[in-house]
Design a protein around this motif. Sequence first.
Motif, PDB file in Angstrom:
ATOM      1  N   GLU A 198      33.867  82.283  39.328  1.00 42.99           N
ATOM      2  CA  GLU A 198      33.904  82.257  40.767  1.00 42.99           C
ATOM      3  C   GLU A 198      34.112  83.610  41.536  1.00 42.99           C
ATOM      4  N   LYS A 199      34.714  84.301  40.838  1.00 47.01           N
ATOM      5  CA  LYS A 199      34.993  85.688  41.479  1.00 47.01           C
ATOM      6  C   LYS A 199      33.699  86.413  41.619  1.00 47.01           C
ATOM      7  N   HIS A 200      32.829  86.514  40.700  1.00 41.46           N
ATOM      8  CA  HIS A 200      31.374  87.008  40.996  1.00 41.46           C
ATOM      9  C   HIS A 200      30.555  86.128  41.777  1.00 41.46           C
ATOM     10  N   LEU A 201      30.715  84.997  41.670  1.00 39.18           N
ATOM     11  CA  LEU A 201      30.012  84.066  42.622  1.00 39.18           C
ATOM     12  C   LEU A 201      30.302  84.454  44.063  1.00 39.18           C
ATOM     13  N   ASN A 202      31.512  84.638  44.604  1.00 38.54           N
ATOM     14  CA  ASN A 202      31.765  85.073  45.633  1.00 38.54           C
ATOM     15  C   ASN A 202      31.397  86.478  45.995  1.00 38.54           C
ATOM     16  N   ARG A 203      31.444  87.459  44.921  1.00 39.73           N
ATOM     17  CA  ARG A 203      30.905  88.845  45.291  1.00 39.73           C
ATOM     18  C   ARG A 203      29.735  88.771  45.658  1.00 39.73           C
ATOM     19  N   TYR A 204      28.886  87.870  45.298  1.00 41.26           N
ATOM     20  CA  TYR A 204      27.425  87.976  45.912  1.00 41.26           C
ATOM     21  C   TYR A 204      27.273  87.070  46.974  1.00 41.26           C
ATOM     22  N   GLY A 205      28.504  86.855  47.777  1.00 42.09           N
ATOM     23  CA  GLY A 205      28.243  86.109  48.953  1.00 42.09           C
ATOM     24  C   GLY A 205      28.087  84.561  48.915  1.00 42.09           C
ATOM     25  N   GLU A 206      28.187  83.998  47.720  1.00 34.46           N
ATOM     26  CA  GLU A 206      28.317  82.360  47.409  1.00 34.46           C
ATOM     27  C   GLU A 206      29.667  81.904  47.236  1.00 34.46           C
ATOM     28  N   GLN A 207      29.705  80.566  47.677  1.00 33.48           N
ATOM     29  CA  GLN A 207      30.874  79.606  47.459  1.00 33.48           C
ATOM     30  C   GLN A 207      30.626  78.489  46.683  1.00 33.48           C
ATOM     31  N   ILE A 208      31.944  78.106  46.243  1.00 33.50           N
ATOM     32  CA  ILE A 208      31.960  76.636  45.318  1.00 33.50           C
ATOM     33  C   ILE A 208      31.956  75.549  46.339  1.00 33.50           C
ATOM     34  N   THR A 209      31.095  74.834  46.530  1.00 32.62           N
ATOM     35  CA  THR A 209      31.178  73.524  47.500  1.00 32.62           C
ATOM     36  C   THR A 209      31.337  72.257  46.664  1.00 32.62           C
ATOM     37  N   LYS A 210      31.142  72.230  45.587  1.00 32.30           N
ATOM     38  CA  LYS A 210      31.271  71.155  44.760  1.00 32.30           C
ATOM     39  C   LYS A 210      32.656  70.623  44.535  1.00 32.30           C
ATOM     40  N   ASP A 211      33.285  69.208  44.587  1.00 31.48           N
ATOM     41  CA  ASP A 211      34.511  68.981  44.411  1.00 31.48           C
ATOM     42  C   ASP A 211      35.004  69.119  43.196  1.00 31.48           C
TER      43      ASP A 211
END
Length: 398
Positions: A296-309
């Motif tokens: 998730e840290k790297h997902l956020n670094r590329y400007g994306e966010q977790i949206t699934k419950d």
Amino acid sequence: MTNLIYKIEETVDQKLQTYKDIALSIHEKPEVSNYEFFASKILSEQLSEEGFDVKLDVAGHRTGFDARYKSNKEGPTLVFYAEYDALPGIGHACGHNLFGATSSLAAVALKAVIDEVGGEIRVYGTPGEEGGENGSAKGSFVREGFFDDVDVALGVHPGYEHGVTGTSLANDPVDVEFFGKSSHAAGAPEKGINALDAIIQVYNGSNALRQHLTDDVRIHGVITNGGEAANVVPDYASARFYLRAKSRPILTDLYRKFENIVKGAALQTGAEYKFGLFQNSVDNVVPTPLFDEIYEKHLNRYGEQITKDRTKGGSGSTDVGNISQVIPTIHPNIKICDEYVAGHSIEFREASRSELGLSSIRLGAKILANTALDIILDPDLLQRIKEQHKENIANQSK
């Protein structure tokens, strides 16, 4: 660290088109479990060209492969597992054409820095995630010891939104067969032994059992053979069931109870029976949240966010669970749709070849490779992940 990340990202960007083309080629030639000859060949040959040592026909699966690259410097062993099977009749409606390409490119990107940081990279080509003939290959890879010397496993599955690794149901896919005696159904029914009656008793017994099971348990099946003619007592009948539960210990108990129903049906009717798994059993996924935090840290670094419950568990099953029972494993979702699209649908199949779907290969490969890099560079982090995994395994049936 910055230089290592740059090398990973540069490698992904330079080689991206090759893996997009591979994903599209696999999409155009959908193959079901045990028949993924094209997908296995194109992925394994590409990895061989990238400098991996590749073995084919592994773990008892003719379309499986094992690709490895080991640096001369000591370090952990990491597996990127690759899925590439399609669904019968509908093709790549689960996005596995993207999955195999993403895992392979992630491994290639990590290889660009592995000689500097140490360790071993493996890509396991695991056929038949959707089940079918010789399906759920990850169970075979686990059983045959392919994960005995592996520290962690990584993969990312296409979805309609970004999500972390969720739980899933363990699944025992079983066949039930009864063997009776044919006779004229009107003229001499007393001479016959009705195999179909035995199958029906199994259905009735399963329905009676459901009221005494927890809400996470699922029993569902179909009659695959109910006889040939209405005026002949069926001497053979069969059915196929999926037995599911939230954890392997619960499912093991359910399997025993269901087999007792089968035995009872045989006793009631006088038929002989055959009962057992028709493919690998599938274990429930045991998440390791510390591992997902890196993803998730790297997902956020590329400007994306977790949206699934994050709190919602899965109601389906995946053989990724078999890996997660033995080593820390991540199996997050990566977005390939702009809005909700149901998996295993024509719409999801089309999303799996869309521009957004193909761009997920770039994002997923970078995130997976950088997640693996963090684990290689931080032995304490790896140890904490292993300790959390061990604790979660012990608590999974509670």
